[in-house]
Design an enzyme around this catalytic site. Sequence first.
Site, PDB file in Angstrom:
ATOM      1  N   PHE A  87       5.597   1.978  -3.539  1.00  0.00           N
ATOM      2  CA  PHE A  87       4.574   1.135  -2.659  1.00  0.00           C
ATOM      3  C   PHE A  87       3.692   2.203  -1.846  1.00  0.00           C
ATOM      4  CE2 PHE A  87       8.154   1.736  -0.346  1.00  0.00           C
ATOM      5  CZ  PHE A  87       7.716   1.993   1.150  1.00  0.00           C
ATOM      6  N   CYS A  88       2.524   1.656  -1.380  1.00  0.00           N
ATOM      7  CA  CYS A  88       1.690   2.421  -0.468  1.00  0.00           C
ATOM      8  C   CYS A  88       1.536   1.444   0.512  1.00  0.00           C
ATOM      9  CB  CYS A  88       0.521   2.979  -1.337  1.00  0.00           C
ATOM     10  SG  CYS A  88      -0.386   1.723  -1.970  1.00  0.00           S
ATOM     11  N   GLN A  89       0.301   1.765   1.139  1.00  0.00           N
ATOM     12  CA  GLN A  89      -0.346   0.716   2.188  1.00  0.00           C
ATOM     13  C   GLN A  89      -0.775  -0.439   1.783  1.00  0.00           C
ATOM     14  OE1 GLN A  89       0.140   1.930   5.513  1.00  0.00           O
ATOM     15  NE2 GLN A  89      -0.746  -0.059   6.452  1.00  0.00           N
ATOM     16  N   GLY A  91      -1.492  -1.277  -1.922  1.00  0.00           N
ATOM     17  CA  GLY A  91      -1.315  -1.496  -3.382  1.00  0.00           C
ATOM     18  C   GLY A  91      -1.911  -0.726  -4.290  1.00  0.00           C
ATOM     19  N   TYR A 116       3.121  -1.961   1.659  1.00  0.00           N
ATOM     20  CA  TYR A 116       3.984  -1.871   3.049  1.00  0.00           C
ATOM     21  C   TYR A 116       2.977  -2.741   4.096  1.00  0.00           C
ATOM     22  CZ  TYR A 116       5.131   0.101   7.528  1.00  0.00           C
ATOM     23  OH  TYR A 116       5.573   0.010   8.830  1.00  0.00           O
TER      24      TYR A 116
END
Length: 124
Positions: A87-89, A91, A116
């Site tokens: 995962f990132c901020q 997508g 996130y």
Amino acid sequence: MLQAPRGRARAALRRFAVAARTMAGASGRARLFDVRTREEAAAGTIPGALNIPVSELESALQMEPAAFQALYSAEKPKLEDEHLVFFCQMGKRGLQATQLARSLGYSGARNYAGAYREWLEKEG
């Protein structure tokens, strides 16, 4: 008098845990990888996630297990691991990381599409 736990935070964490268990299946456990920058992850991440910025993910996943352990203080995922969640901020980097991991043979790589940002909104 007992105080109720913070409802939204507890509910969001419960939903994420259920989603991770569902993704992991009945017998497995998901491993979370935060692929944002170190600065982003230091400002807050999903509990239990290992931060490996997407810019270094390819080299990290190609390291010898001992080197990975020394650098990240965690066991290197195995190619046969079924439940690797990136995962990132928002997508985009999570999807990029998932595709990269799959191209290296990690067929169990998955993207947390809500990222996130979604987790944080539900947590707060």
